[in-house]
Scaffold this active site. Structure first.
Site, PDB file in Angstrom:
ATOM      1  N   ASP A  90      25.476  25.540  41.284  1.00  0.00           N
ATOM      2  CA  ASP A  90      24.287  26.262  41.468  1.00  0.00           C
ATOM      3  C   ASP A  90      23.998  27.072  40.418  1.00  0.00           C
ATOM      4  O   ASP A  90      24.736  27.846  39.916  1.00  0.00           O
ATOM      5  CB  ASP A  90      24.208  27.001  42.717  1.00  0.00           C
ATOM      6  N   HIS A 112      20.265  28.571  40.763  1.00  0.00           N
ATOM      7  CA  HIS A 112      19.562  29.295  41.672  1.00  0.00           C
ATOM      8  C   HIS A 112      18.654  30.330  40.871  1.00  0.00           C
ATOM      9  O   HIS A 112      18.713  31.507  41.196  1.00  0.00           O
ATOM     10  CB  HIS A 112      20.256  30.239  42.635  1.00  0.00           C
ATOM     11  N   ASP A 145      20.606  22.683  43.445  1.00  0.00           N
ATOM     12  CA  ASP A 145      20.236  24.133  43.451  1.00  0.00           C
ATOM     13  C   ASP A 145      19.932  24.927  42.462  1.00  0.00           C
ATOM     14  O   ASP A 145      20.541  25.877  41.897  1.00  0.00           O
ATOM     15  CB  ASP A 145      21.223  24.961  44.348  1.00  0.00           C
ATOM     16  N   ASP A 203      15.261  28.869  43.824  1.00  0.00           N
ATOM     17  CA  ASP A 203      15.538  29.818  45.094  1.00  0.00           C
ATOM     18  C   ASP A 203      16.185  30.995  44.831  1.00  0.00           C
ATOM     19  O   ASP A 203      17.320  30.565  43.995  1.00  0.00           O
ATOM     20  CB  ASP A 203      15.670  28.676  46.100  1.00  0.00           C
ATOM     21  N   ARG A 204      15.847  31.819  45.490  1.00  0.00           N
ATOM     22  CA  ARG A 204      16.642  33.186  45.284  1.00  0.00           C
ATOM     23  C   ARG A 204      16.400  34.008  44.211  1.00  0.00           C
ATOM     24  O   ARG A 204      15.818  34.820  44.101  1.00  0.00           O
ATOM     25  CB  ARG A 204      18.146  32.689  45.746  1.00  0.00           C
ATOM     26  N   ASN A 253      20.471  20.906  48.264  1.00  0.00           N
ATOM     27  CA  ASN A 253      19.818  21.398  49.467  1.00  0.00           C
ATOM     28  C   ASN A 253      18.520  22.386  49.316  1.00  0.00           C
ATOM     29  O   ASN A 253      17.567  22.104  49.941  1.00  0.00           O
ATOM     30  CB  ASN A 253      20.618  21.923  50.513  1.00  0.00           C
ATOM     31  N   HIS A 254      18.426  22.822  48.231  1.00  0.00           N
ATOM     32  CA  HIS A 254      17.317  23.719  47.698  1.00  0.00           C
ATOM     33  C   HIS A 254      16.469  23.065  46.823  1.00  0.00           C
ATOM     34  O   HIS A 254      15.135  23.598  46.627  1.00  0.00           O
ATOM     35  CB  HIS A 254      17.639  25.098  47.142  1.00  0.00           C
ATOM     36  N   HIS A 294      26.183  17.535  45.494  1.00  0.00           N
ATOM     37  CA  HIS A 294      26.012  19.094  45.609  1.00  0.00           C
ATOM     38  C   HIS A 294      26.687  19.704  46.811  1.00  0.00           C
ATOM     39  O   HIS A 294      27.608  20.609  47.024  1.00  0.00           O
ATOM     40  CB  HIS A 294      24.468  19.400  45.745  1.00  0.00           C
ATOM     41  N   ARG A 305      26.676  26.428  58.586  1.00  0.00           N
ATOM     42  CA  ARG A 305      25.393  26.259  58.172  1.00  0.00           C
ATOM     43  C   ARG A 305      24.032  25.857  59.115  1.00  0.00           C
ATOM     44  O   ARG A 305      23.224  26.185  59.180  1.00  0.00           O
ATOM     45  CB  ARG A 305      25.130  25.497  57.141  1.00  0.00           C
ATOM     46  N   HIS A 338      27.411  24.391  46.115  1.00  0.00           N
ATOM     47  CA  HIS A 338      26.938  24.519  47.234  1.00  0.00           C
ATOM     48  C   HIS A 338      27.415  25.739  48.087  1.00  0.00           C
ATOM     49  O   HIS A 338      27.086  26.500  48.764  1.00  0.00           O
ATOM     50  CB  HIS A 338      27.085  23.367  48.289  1.00  0.00           C
TER      51      HIS A 338
END
Length: 466
Positions: A209, A211, A238, A241-242, A270-271, A319, A367, A394
């Site tokens: 990730d 991010h 990923d 995001d964030r 998943n993002h 991922h 989750r 992840h």
């Protein structure tokens, strides 16, 4: 007292303390609510939801419990369920302006989702590409930033673009659209399971990730060299995001994919999905820096990202992780029709969402999506598919990587000091064709301009994490 821990970012300890406190006092709604917050902040939305529900069973008047549960549901993309809880608070506290504001905000999302569904079921769903007139988009004389060379990405363009982003400047929207249109075309021709062969002398770098941590991505290239035909990379989902430099990260990665289609690989996380982008900042960031229309095109492109990659028929990279049921074969992955938002269950969902666990068997996911799988599950899957081990991302890890399931399941995470608060290292993996033994390289976070993580995230999400 357990309270201190939450402010010290030491969520794992907080969870441990509240769990111990609950063993002594299982009817304490506040402990459940506080542990729910700790779970929210560590992305354990399933557990957060369960704790908030428990809290409300004990004390149905505990307002924070409704907010925690609403935030958990929002994080899971369950907006209608979230709306119910905001509604309850408004009913109980008709004069609470804050509650009313949250209710209206969530209601807006529910309506927007319904509208999107109505359009989507209108079979004639056209691509944004059809409504763009790239040819006639003018680049103004005062724009001094990088431009594609005769419509193509070159190494010179890539270096200029990264420099431009580093200085917090914007790429011209025409160039951004050119990259997106070309990368969509390229990705749509790839299989859902990409298969590559490394020769004896070759190596590949696998990153987890990132991010939206653009300055840490530049640092990876600084430490490990720019991507090239002799220095291939795989980024394991990923990308966005964030972190608040998600656009810079994704345009850089897409640019390298166009420059090096056969030595630069990207897998979906998943993002790279609408629900997550709506909550965790990417949608807000694209709208702030460009337009809603451009976000829609990103969404179309993300749907074409491959889901898994097999190296030399021996190492499988994805991922999230393995599957909610036994018997999934590589051939099943080849057959996944991936051009969509991920379903709530099944192999596509699992590849993006699942996590390993130390104990045998499978458990409900922390989750609230997919499952957790044990060493025996990994062992059986590898045996049936004649594989050696899996590499996944992840999950944030203190050391940037983790080896579990007797070496058969490796996690790599490449966003150091995740969200500016986790103090974790980042890592990447070198794999050589000669022996396919993973070699880990760790690195620490570098400074970035003063734009906080989650700066573009949904306001309800930001407040729910407070």
């Amino acid at each position: 007292t357990p309270r201190v821990s939450l402010t010290q970012k030491d969520y794992d300890n907080a969870i441990k303390y509240y769990t111990e406190a609950l063993e002594l006092n299982p009817a304490n709604a506040i402990y459940f609510s506080n542990r729910s917050l700790a779970y929210l902040r560590t992305e354990c939305y399933g557990y957060a939801l369960a704790d908030a529900t428990k809290c409300l069973e004990i004390d149905k008047n505990y307002i924070k419990g409704y907010y925690r549960r609403a935030t958990s549901n929002m994080a899971l993309g369950k907006f209608k369920a979230a709306l119910k809880d905001y509604e309850t608070v408004v009913r109980v506290r008709p004069n609470d302006k804050d509650a009313k504001m949250k209710y209206q905000e969530c209601n807006k999302i529910v309506k927007q989702k319904a509208f999107e569904r109505a359009i989507a079921s209108d079979e004639m769903k056209k691509s944004v590409v059809d409504s763009l007139d790239i040819e006639n988009m003018m680049i103004e004389d005062e724009y001094t930033g990088p431009k594609l060379e005769e419509g193509k990405v070159t190494m010179r363009f890539m270096k200029e673009m990264m420099e431009c982003f580093k200085d917090q400047k914007k790429l011209h929207r025409k160039c951004a659209y050119q990259i997106l249109i070309q990368v969509k075309e390229l990705l749509s021709k790839l299989p859902s399971l990409v298969e590559i062969t490394l020769k004896e002398t070759e190596k590949i770098t696998i990153c987890g990730d990132t991010h939206g941590q653009f300055y840490d991505l530049l640092n990876i290239f600084e430490l490990n060299g720019l991507p090239s035909e002799t220095n291939p990379y795989l980024f394991n989902g990923d990308f966005v995001d964030r972190g608040s430099f998600s656009l810079e990260v994704i345009l850089t990665l897409f640019g390298f994919k166009l420059l090096l289609p056969d030595s630069f690989y990207l897998l979906r996380g998943n993002h790279e999905t609408d629900n997550m982008n709506q909550m965790y900042g990417f949608e807000g960031e694209v709208k702030a820096k460009y337009t809603t229309q451009m976000f829609t095109l990103f969404s179309e492109v993300f749907q074409w990202l491959p889901l898994a990659q097999c190296i030399n028929g021996k190492v499988l990279v994805m991922h999230g992780g393995l599957f909610s049921e036994d018997g999934v074969m590589l051939d099943d992955l080849r057959k996944i029709d991936r051009n969509r938002q991920p379903p709530d269950s099944g192999p596509m969902c699992d590849l993006l969402w699942s996590d390993p666990q130390p104990q045998n068997g499978r458990s409900v996911s922390k989750r609230g999506v997919s499952c957790q799988f044990g060493p025996d599950v990994t062992e059986r899957f590898l045996d049936q598919n004649k594989l050696d081990y899996i590499v996944r991302s992840h999950e944030v890890k203190a050391e940037g990587y983790e080896v579990t399931h007797s070496g058969k399941c490796i996690t790599v995470f490449s966003a150091p000091n995740y969200c500016d608060q986790m103090a974790n290292k980042g890592a990447y993996i070198h794999l050589r064709g000669s022996d396919l033994k993973p070699e880990f390289h760790q690195f620490t976070a570098v400074p970035h301009p003063n734009v906080k993580p989650m700066a573009y995230a949904n306001s309800l999400m930001q407040m729910g994490m407070m």
